[in-house]
Design a protein around this motif. Sequence first.
Motif, PDB file in Angstrom:
ATOM      1  N   ILE A   1     -34.731 -56.740 -31.897  1.00  0.00           N
ATOM      2  CA  ILE A   1     -35.444 -56.044 -32.973  1.00  0.00           C
ATOM      3  C   ILE A   1     -34.544 -54.967 -33.562  1.00  0.00           C
ATOM      4  O   ILE A   1     -33.960 -54.165 -32.837  1.00  0.00           O
ATOM      5  CB  ILE A   1     -36.745 -55.413 -32.445  1.00  0.00           C
ATOM      6  N   ALA A   2     -34.412 -54.924 -34.887  1.00  0.00           N
ATOM      7  CA  ALA A   2     -33.605 -53.906 -35.571  1.00  0.00           C
ATOM      8  C   ALA A   2     -34.320 -52.561 -35.525  1.00  0.00           C
ATOM      9  O   ALA A   2     -35.556 -52.498 -35.436  1.00  0.00           O
ATOM     10  CB  ALA A   2     -33.350 -54.317 -37.017  1.00  0.00           C
TER      11      ALA A   2
ATOM     12  N   ASP B   1     -31.489 -32.550 -41.192  1.00  0.00           N
ATOM     13  CA  ASP B   1     -30.133 -32.088 -41.502  1.00  0.00           C
ATOM     14  C   ASP B   1     -29.407 -31.590 -40.257  1.00  0.00           C
ATOM     15  O   ASP B   1     -28.182 -31.670 -40.176  1.00  0.00           O
ATOM     16  CB  ASP B   1     -30.185 -30.967 -42.548  1.00  0.00           C
ATOM     17  N   ALA B   2     -30.160 -31.091 -39.261  1.00  0.00           N
ATOM     18  CA  ALA B   2     -29.543 -30.587 -38.028  1.00  0.00           C
ATOM     19  C   ALA B   2     -29.064 -31.706 -37.122  1.00  0.00           C
ATOM     20  O   ALA B   2     -28.265 -31.483 -36.223  1.00  0.00           O
ATOM     21  CB  ALA B   2     -30.540 -29.702 -37.272  1.00  0.00           C
ATOM     22  N   ASP B   3     -29.538 -32.933 -37.370  1.00  0.00           N
ATOM     23  CA  ASP B   3     -29.246 -34.054 -36.475  1.00  0.00           C
ATOM     24  C   ASP B   3     -28.369 -35.131 -37.107  1.00  0.00           C
ATOM     25  O   ASP B   3     -28.338 -36.273 -36.641  1.00  0.00           O
ATOM     26  CB  ASP B   3     -30.557 -34.700 -36.010  1.00  0.00           C
ATOM     27  N   ARG B   4     -27.635 -34.774 -38.150  1.00  0.00           N
ATOM     28  CA  ARG B   4     -26.838 -35.780 -38.859  1.00  0.00           C
ATOM     29  C   ARG B   4     -25.849 -36.500 -37.949  1.00  0.00           C
ATOM     30  O   ARG B   4     -25.565 -37.680 -38.130  1.00  0.00           O
ATOM     31  CB  ARG B   4     -26.090 -35.137 -40.031  1.00  0.00           C
ATOM     32  N   GLU B   5     -25.300 -35.787 -36.963  1.00  0.00           N
ATOM     33  CA  GLU B   5     -24.306 -36.388 -36.065  1.00  0.00           C
ATOM     34  C   GLU B   5     -24.895 -36.781 -34.720  1.00  0.00           C
ATOM     35  O   GLU B   5     -24.166 -37.074 -33.772  1.00  0.00           O
ATOM     36  CB  GLU B   5     -23.148 -35.399 -35.842  1.00  0.00           C
ATOM     37  N   ALA B   6     -26.198 -36.795 -34.620  1.00  0.00           N
ATOM     38  CA  ALA B   6     -26.855 -37.087 -33.349  1.00  0.00           C
ATOM     39  C   ALA B   6     -26.600 -38.531 -32.904  1.00  0.00           C
ATOM     40  O   ALA B   6     -26.378 -39.432 -33.731  1.00  0.00           O
ATOM     41  CB  ALA B   6     -28.351 -36.833 -33.458  1.00  0.00           C
ATOM     42  N   LEU B   7     -26.646 -38.751 -31.600  1.00  0.00           N
ATOM     43  CA  LEU B   7     -26.351 -40.072 -31.050  1.00  0.00           C
ATOM     44  C   LEU B   7     -27.363 -41.117 -31.498  1.00  0.00           C
ATOM     45  O   LEU B   7     -27.003 -42.274 -31.731  1.00  0.00           O
ATOM     46  CB  LEU B   7     -26.315 -40.011 -29.523  1.00  0.00           C
ATOM     47  N   HIS B   8     -28.629 -40.744 -31.626  1.00  0.00           N
ATOM     48  CA  HIS B   8     -29.621 -41.748 -32.027  1.00  0.00           C
ATOM     49  C   HIS B   8     -29.386 -42.218 -33.463  1.00  0.00           C
ATOM     50  O   HIS B   8     -29.691 -43.357 -33.811  1.00  0.00           O
ATOM     51  CB  HIS B   8     -31.053 -41.218 -31.849  1.00  0.00           C
ATOM     52  N   VAL B   9     -28.817 -41.351 -34.292  1.00  0.00           N
ATOM     53  CA  VAL B   9     -28.512 -41.714 -35.675  1.00  0.00           C
ATOM     54  C   VAL B   9     -27.381 -42.739 -35.708  1.00  0.00           C
ATOM     55  O   VAL B   9     -27.410 -43.715 -36.460  1.00  0.00           O
ATOM     56  CB  VAL B   9     -28.129 -40.453 -36.482  1.00  0.00           C
ATOM     57  N   ARG B  10     -26.392 -42.541 -34.848  1.00  0.00           N
ATOM     58  CA  ARG B  10     -25.247 -43.442 -34.793  1.00  0.00           C
ATOM     59  C   ARG B  10     -25.619 -44.787 -34.169  1.00  0.00           C
ATOM     60  O   ARG B  10     -25.043 -45.818 -34.503  1.00  0.00           O
ATOM     61  CB  ARG B  10     -24.108 -42.803 -33.999  1.00  0.00           C
TER      62      ARG B  10
ATOM     63  N   ILE C   1     -35.848 -45.846 -26.743  1.00  0.00           N
ATOM     64  CA  ILE C   1     -36.666 -46.843 -27.441  1.00  0.00           C
ATOM     65  C   ILE C   1     -35.770 -47.868 -28.139  1.00  0.00           C
ATOM     66  O   ILE C   1     -36.004 -49.082 -28.083  1.00  0.00           O
ATOM     67  CB  ILE C   1     -37.597 -46.156 -28.460  1.00  0.00           C
ATOM     68  N   MET C   2     -34.727 -47.381 -28.803  1.00  0.00           N
ATOM     69  CA  MET C   2     -33.824 -48.269 -29.540  1.00  0.00           C
ATOM     70  C   MET C   2     -33.125 -49.263 -28.627  1.00  0.00           C
ATOM     71  O   MET C   2     -32.903 -50.424 -28.999  1.00  0.00           O
ATOM     72  CB  MET C   2     -32.790 -47.434 -30.297  1.00  0.00           C
ATOM     73  N   ARG C   3     -32.782 -48.837 -27.425  1.00  0.00           N
ATOM     74  CA  ARG C   3     -32.096 -49.738 -26.503  1.00  0.00           C
ATOM     75  C   ARG C   3     -32.990 -50.911 -26.088  1.00  0.00           C
ATOM     76  O   ARG C   3     -32.542 -52.060 -26.016  1.00  0.00           O
ATOM     77  CB  ARG C   3     -31.605 -48.957 -25.289  1.00  0.00           C
ATOM     78  N   SER C   4     -34.253 -50.624 -25.801  1.00  0.00           N
ATOM     79  CA  SER C   4     -35.166 -51.709 -25.458  1.00  0.00           C
ATOM     80  C   SER C   4     -35.401 -52.628 -26.657  1.00  0.00           C
ATOM     81  O   SER C   4     -35.466 -53.853 -26.507  1.00  0.00           O
ATOM     82  CB  SER C   4     -36.503 -51.146 -24.957  1.00  0.00           C
TER      83      SER C   4
ATOM     84  N   VAL D   1     -29.332 -41.829 -16.274  1.00  0.00           N
ATOM     85  CA  VAL D   1     -29.346 -40.637 -17.116  1.00  0.00           C
ATOM     86  C   VAL D   1     -29.815 -41.043 -18.512  1.00  0.00           C
ATOM     87  O   VAL D   1     -29.164 -41.829 -19.194  1.00  0.00           O
ATOM     88  CB  VAL D   1     -27.954 -39.977 -17.216  1.00  0.00           C
ATOM     89  N   ASP D   2     -30.952 -40.539 -18.931  1.00  0.00           N
ATOM     90  CA  ASP D   2     -31.439 -40.727 -20.300  1.00  0.00           C
ATOM     91  C   ASP D   2     -31.122 -39.452 -21.065  1.00  0.00           C
ATOM     92  O   ASP D   2     -31.724 -38.399 -20.806  1.00  0.00           O
ATOM     93  CB  ASP D   2     -32.953 -40.959 -20.311  1.00  0.00           C
ATOM     94  N   ASP D   3     -30.157 -39.515 -21.972  1.00  0.00           N
ATOM     95  CA  ASP D   3     -29.792 -38.310 -22.713  1.00  0.00           C
ATOM     96  C   ASP D   3     -29.532 -38.644 -24.169  1.00  0.00           C
ATOM     97  O   ASP D   3     -29.559 -39.804 -24.578  1.00  0.00           O
ATOM     98  CB  ASP D   3     -28.581 -37.612 -22.081  1.00  0.00           C
TER      99      ASP D   3
END
Length: 497
Positions: A27-28, A35-44, A18-21, A369-371
Amino acid sequence: MKIEKILVANRGEIALRIMRSAREMGIATVAIFSDADREALHVRYADEAICVGAPASAESYLNIDKVIAASLKTGAQAIHPGYGFLSENPAFARAVRDAGLILIGPSPEAMEIMGNKLAAKAAALKYGIPMVPGTEQAVTDVAEAKARAAEVGYPILIKAAAGGGGKGMRIVRDAGSFEEQMQLAVSEATTAFGDGAVFIERYVSSPRHIEIQVLGDSHGNIVHLFERECSIQRRHQKVVEEAPSSVLTPELREQMGRCAVDVARSVSYTGAGTVEFILDEKLNFFFLEMNTRLQVEHPVTELITGVDLVKEQIRIAAGEPVSFNQEELSIRGHAVELRVYAEDPANNFLPDIGTLQTYKTPQGPGIRVDDGFEQGMDIPIYYDPMIAKLITYGGDRNEAISRMQRAIAEYDITGIQTTLGFGSFVMQHEAFRSGNFDTHFVEKFFRPEFLTASEEEEALVAAIAALSYLKERRSAPVAATAQAAENNWIRNRRQLR
């Protein structure tokens, strides 16, 4: 209204997708994370990120108040829920609306109707949509239900009115087991959905699962983007999807597309949605349900139509009309998707949580690949174990399948068991390649030992290659070295799994 910032109320690959589109549209984006996803790619990847709680979904991604607060705090005007979590929750849709925010999705009223199978059937019946013979209302009286089952004819299916995923569903093959199976269905539906309402349908013994992608806007325009075949399933959940279906004729495709548009029209649907049908062995189709969100398998539709469904969702939510009409759409080529789960197909597809010791994705023509992971990351125990969606595209079905086989072979994952081997099994099976399959593919054709046999065949090929090479070099200890090559291949292939 111009949307300038979107909060994505999800995680993993769909959040990134979603963020890529959105980024391409200028659009920002705001990521939420536990807490389990602090280093997740979507966060970065997001322009901003905000923590919404502890790892458990109920304390983070499913907490409506925290999601709304995060949107208000960051100044996001709209929320995209992706799929899963809050995406089909009418209470969340109302909370978004009440907070003066835009939900990138349908109205809460449409969600409520289509979220209940009986209400959905009632809405669809107004447009004469074909239905599987059965009851149009919930059944509670066992004797009355048993009498209706006899009229419909066994085998019959008892289904929960709320929810999905195979919960609260029982196949009854004769009158002798009806009462017990109905009690079990009611109990499971109550436990899973807090609603014990069930209904009866004739059981279609060899069904195919065909779904139609639709888009609707606030100007009354509704279009369909053709079908997806989703019949390769385990535990009533999809594993392999493709578009278009190999069995639909142009006439049947048009007929099903019109019905899907009418189902969406029955609830004045806005945004992206999917109308699901079952197709029997005689190619008769029947309405199943409507999913009021973006589907996991939406990439195959994007590839054969050239339409970015997320961008269309965003434009529709901003009040714009669908950017094309039905006549402008056509099917170009073929696409296949494999859901790459952290599951062990040899152990009834049970989740296999761990660390991605090796993670290298395939590349080359026709591969997407959507990952949401990278090498060294852990697969959290708290959420769905899907690692990625592997999608291939070709000029025709054979090319798409061949590319999928190559992509699976190039996808290198160690540290956990995955569904890659199962995907390879499907792609090579005659039933799939010929298009002669249904939703019982796994139980009919798949056995765990087939995966082991496949590995041993590949090991043999490796050993033969080593033998040929050694003969060319005229090396003496040929047999011993070839055996060592085979053993090393097996050991390396299975390491850390």
